[in-house]
Design an enzyme around this catalytic site. Sequence first.
Site, PDB file in Angstrom:
ATOM      1  N   ASP A   1       0.880  -1.169   0.000  1.00 36.76           N
ATOM      2  CA  ASP A   1       0.000   0.000   0.000  1.00 36.76           C
ATOM      3  C   ASP A   1       0.917   1.218   0.000  1.00 36.76           C
ATOM      4  O   ASP A   1       1.544   1.533   1.014  1.00 36.76           O
ATOM      5  CB  ASP A   1      -0.888  -0.019   1.262  1.00 36.76           C
ATOM      6  CG  ASP A   1      -1.673   1.283   1.452  1.00 36.76           C
ATOM      7  OD1 ASP A   1      -1.669   2.145   0.549  1.00 36.76           O
ATOM      8  OD2 ASP A   1      -2.297   1.418   2.528  1.00 36.76           O
TER       9      ASP A   1
ATOM     10  N   LYS B   1       2.770  11.391  -3.436  1.00 35.85           N
ATOM     11  CA  LYS B   1       1.781  10.658  -4.239  1.00 35.85           C
ATOM     12  C   LYS B   1       0.880  11.630  -5.012  1.00 35.85           C
ATOM     13  O   LYS B   1       0.368  11.298  -6.074  1.00 35.85           O
ATOM     14  CB  LYS B   1       0.949   9.774  -3.310  1.00 35.85           C
ATOM     15  CG  LYS B   1      -0.011   8.818  -4.018  1.00 35.85           C
ATOM     16  CD  LYS B   1      -0.660   7.900  -2.997  1.00 35.85           C
ATOM     17  CE  LYS B   1      -1.660   6.949  -3.605  1.00 35.85           C
ATOM     18  NZ  LYS B   1      -2.240   6.058  -2.576  1.00 35.85           N
TER      19      LYS B   1
ATOM     20  N   GLU C   1      -7.207   0.454  -4.670  1.00 35.30           N
ATOM     21  CA  GLU C   1      -7.237   0.386  -3.199  1.00 35.30           C
ATOM     22  C   GLU C   1      -8.559  -0.164  -2.651  1.00 35.30           C
ATOM     23  O   GLU C   1      -8.552  -1.032  -1.778  1.00 35.30           O
ATOM     24  CB  GLU C   1      -6.909   1.764  -2.617  1.00 35.30           C
ATOM     25  CG  GLU C   1      -5.423   2.102  -2.788  1.00 35.30           C
ATOM     26  CD  GLU C   1      -5.099   3.580  -2.628  1.00 35.30           C
ATOM     27  OE1 GLU C   1      -5.960   4.353  -2.170  1.00 35.30           O
ATOM     28  OE2 GLU C   1      -3.960   3.969  -2.954  1.00 35.30           O
TER      29      GLU C   1
ATOM     30  N   ASP D   1     -12.844   5.550   2.478  1.00 39.67           N
ATOM     31  CA  ASP D   1     -11.408   5.627   2.802  1.00 39.67           C
ATOM     32  C   ASP D   1     -11.063   7.052   3.242  1.00 39.67           C
ATOM     33  O   ASP D   1     -10.972   7.963   2.420  1.00 39.67           O
ATOM     34  CB  ASP D   1     -10.599   5.229   1.551  1.00 39.67           C
ATOM     35  CG  ASP D   1      -9.086   5.237   1.808  1.00 39.67           C
ATOM     36  OD1 ASP D   1      -8.642   5.778   2.848  1.00 39.67           O
ATOM     37  OD2 ASP D   1      -8.341   4.713   0.960  1.00 39.67           O
TER      38      ASP D   1
HETATM   39  P1  ADP Z   1      -3.001   7.424   3.841  1.00 38.47           P
HETATM   40  O1  ADP Z   1      -3.834   6.353   3.231  1.00 38.47           O
HETATM   41  O2  ADP Z   1      -3.522   8.795   3.545  1.00 38.47           O
HETATM   42  O3  ADP Z   1      -1.562   7.280   3.537  1.00 38.47           O
HETATM   43  P2  ADP Z   1      -3.617   6.350   6.538  1.00 38.47           P
HETATM   44  O4  ADP Z   1      -4.754   5.533   6.118  1.00 38.47           O
HETATM   45  O5  ADP Z   1      -2.473   5.659   7.139  1.00 38.47           O
HETATM   46  O6  ADP Z   1      -3.087   7.337   5.430  1.00 38.47           O
HETATM   47  O7  ADP Z   1      -4.194   7.433   7.565  1.00 38.47           O
HETATM   48  C1  ADP Z   1      -3.380   8.310   8.236  1.00 38.47           C
HETATM   49  C2  ADP Z   1      -4.235   9.208   9.064  1.00 38.47           C
HETATM   50  O8  ADP Z   1      -4.953   8.437  10.016  1.00 38.47           O
HETATM   51  C3  ADP Z   1      -3.423  10.232   9.837  1.00 38.47           C
HETATM   52  O9  ADP Z   1      -4.062  11.490   9.743  1.00 38.47           O
HETATM   53  C4  ADP Z   1      -3.482   9.680  11.242  1.00 38.47           C
HETATM   54  O10 ADP Z   1      -3.346  10.697  12.212  1.00 38.47           O
HETATM   55  C5  ADP Z   1      -4.867   9.083  11.271  1.00 38.47           C
HETATM   56  N1  ADP Z   1      -5.039   8.117  12.352  1.00 38.47           N
HETATM   57  C6  ADP Z   1      -4.290   7.024  12.616  1.00 38.47           C
HETATM   58  N2  ADP Z   1      -4.707   6.427  13.751  1.00 38.47           N
HETATM   59  C7  ADP Z   1      -5.756   7.155  14.214  1.00 38.47           C
HETATM   60  C8  ADP Z   1      -6.605   7.068  15.357  1.00 38.47           C
HETATM   61  N3  ADP Z   1      -6.441   6.130  16.268  1.00 38.47           N
HETATM   62  N4  ADP Z   1      -7.576   8.004  15.500  1.00 38.47           N
HETATM   63  C9  ADP Z   1      -7.711   8.999  14.601  1.00 38.47           C
HETATM   64  N5  ADP Z   1      -6.940   9.139  13.522  1.00 38.47           N
HETATM   65  C10 ADP Z   1      -5.967   8.239  13.329  1.00 38.47           C
HETATM   66 MG    MG Z   2      -4.604   4.896   2.210  1.00 38.51          MG
END
Ligand code: ADP
Ligand code: MG
Length: 617
Positions: free
Chosen positions: A20, A82, A181, A203
């Site tokens: 991912d 990205k 995705e 998402d």
């Molecule tokens: P992306 O797909 O955009 O790369 P992710 O799916 O990993 O990112 O999401 C990252 C986001 O999720 C960040 O803003 C992070 O702070 C938030 N996040 C991760 N864990 C939690 C949580 N427990 N509660 C709220 N937000 C969270």
């Molecule tokens: Mg993502």
Amino acid sequence: MSTFQIDFGESRTSKIVGIDLGTTNSLVAVMGLTGPEIIEDSEGRKIVPSIVSLTDDNRLVAGEQARELLLTRPDRTVYSVKRLMGRGVQDIQEELKLFPFRIAEHSESVIKLRLGERTFTPPEISAAVLRQLKDNAEAALGTPVSEAVITVPAYFNDAQRQATKDAGRLAGLEVLRLVNEPTAASLAYGLDKRKDGIVAVYDFGGGTFDISILRLHEGIFEVLATNGDTHLGGDDIDNLLLRIALEDIQSEWREDLSLDSEGVQRLRRAVVQAKEQLSFVPETTIELSYKGKRYQRVIQRELFERLIAPIVERTLEPCRSCLSDAKLTPEQIDEVVMVGGSTRIPLVRAAVERLFKAKPHTELNPDEVVALGAAVQAGILAGDVENKLLLDVTPLSLGIETMGGVVSKLIHRNSTIPASATETFTTAVDGQRNVLIHVLQGERELVKDCRSLARFDLKDIDPLPAGMARIEVRFLIDANGILNVTARDARTGKEQSVEVKPSYGLTEDQVEAMIRESFEKAEEDMRERQLREARVEADNILAATAKAQKSDAYPALAPEERNAIESAIRDLESVYRGNDHHVLNEKIEALNRATQHLAESMMNTAVRGALKGTKID
Ligand code: ADP
Ligand code: MG
């Protein structure tokens, strides 16, 4: 050359990983004995931040190490790349307003970013993240890793997908397949084991929000609609809390911390930590110790929810639009899958449940689910009993027979699969009730030189004058290379279909021979095809003229006009068997001109249509 199947024999040791490659975070996973597993780095961390930094000794580093350097060396560090993948300078103006990308140079299609004294393209930056993931995987698995499945947003266009593949190649990974995705997330939940259904994938990540609606049919996911907001995510929540904390600090410390970039980054980390905790506990503290000073603020979930409610609300409108684009109501959604770290927030879950009137899937970690699904796909590619690997392209073109014994190709050689194509054909004879669909494979122009895969009849279509019926033929190749051909009478909705495995009984050598032959015979084939097409057209106009000669309008023509028509018919008939399609087309055109007045004077529009509409497809 691309082939359909590769036999690895017995000695397969390396693993195909699923990746991912996220805007904020990236993960790598692999199919284990009991299912897909996220691979940890040497310190037990699963998430690799999608951040890249150029060290003082000019090495590109990614992940946690780059995240540290974001604090101290922001001018040599880049994130969210990205957003720039496969995009031209026109496309990224919005991004430039919001992100501190340091564009070093750009042309229409190439963007380069400056890190310190050096410049890099977005795929080169992404490759650094991929290399980190590859290293983590190799260390954990103890084998070399050279093949991967990588996920991309469903809305990524060809250029964005190609850039992702390029990044893989630069990182020393052969990208066997790009998977959407939302499809990966659905695979992680095993939804492909359902026979049919509609899946909504919500998402909500770090910087982006995507909603996708997929239709699952016999294990294949089809994207019905996507929507979202490319500037809406956890970052917006962070910015909101950060602003509040900065104001607090201003009044407590009598100091504008926002001018201190390291101070801001540290405070940002503190608010993110607090935000993430609030998904699990009702109350937490934002804490910062910086340059001998200390800041603390207790925050309750209730207040937090009131603050972020407008942000959560902003995700719902794209969901409604997406439903309406897919022409579905919330009740028609069978499964809802939650993806992205921000869906851990209870308020988000509640809002989604209310909108779709269904309890969303949250059993898997929302920030791992896409990588897990990529590993499932990798496992499918790598591991079946026959020890075969399905590659992601069709090795030979697929099409159907049309008039004159020529092939009309629907899916071209080297198309990535799953692939689908629909084309409309018509009938050649007045009142025709059955249509023979002859499915062919190969590169040659004529039916006799291609491989016949299947034949079937579409029966009892509406009898109409030639050229009036609309027969939609749809080709769909699923991820396993199975071809489904459906023919449908657009007027009655009557349809008939067949399923074949195009690779069945075909060796790699045969594929190669077929392609080689098509190159050698290309010119000859094209001449023959044009000749046959001209003959079909001649047949049509001769038949239509014969029919018109029987109408009342014909005897009413002036004798010299009738003579001209008859001599044009004779001329056309005399060259019909010849080998020059140019001559044939000339005579067709001449007959067309000679009958023009006749056609105009005939009241019957259907017959006029038959005279004019001499082409059959
Ligand atoms: P992306 O797909 O955009 O790369 P992710 O799916 O990993 O990112 O999401 C990252 C986001 O999720 C960040 O803003 C992070 O702070 C938030 N996040 C991760 N864990 C939690 C949580 N427990 N509660 C709220 N937000 C969270
Ligand atoms: Mg993502």
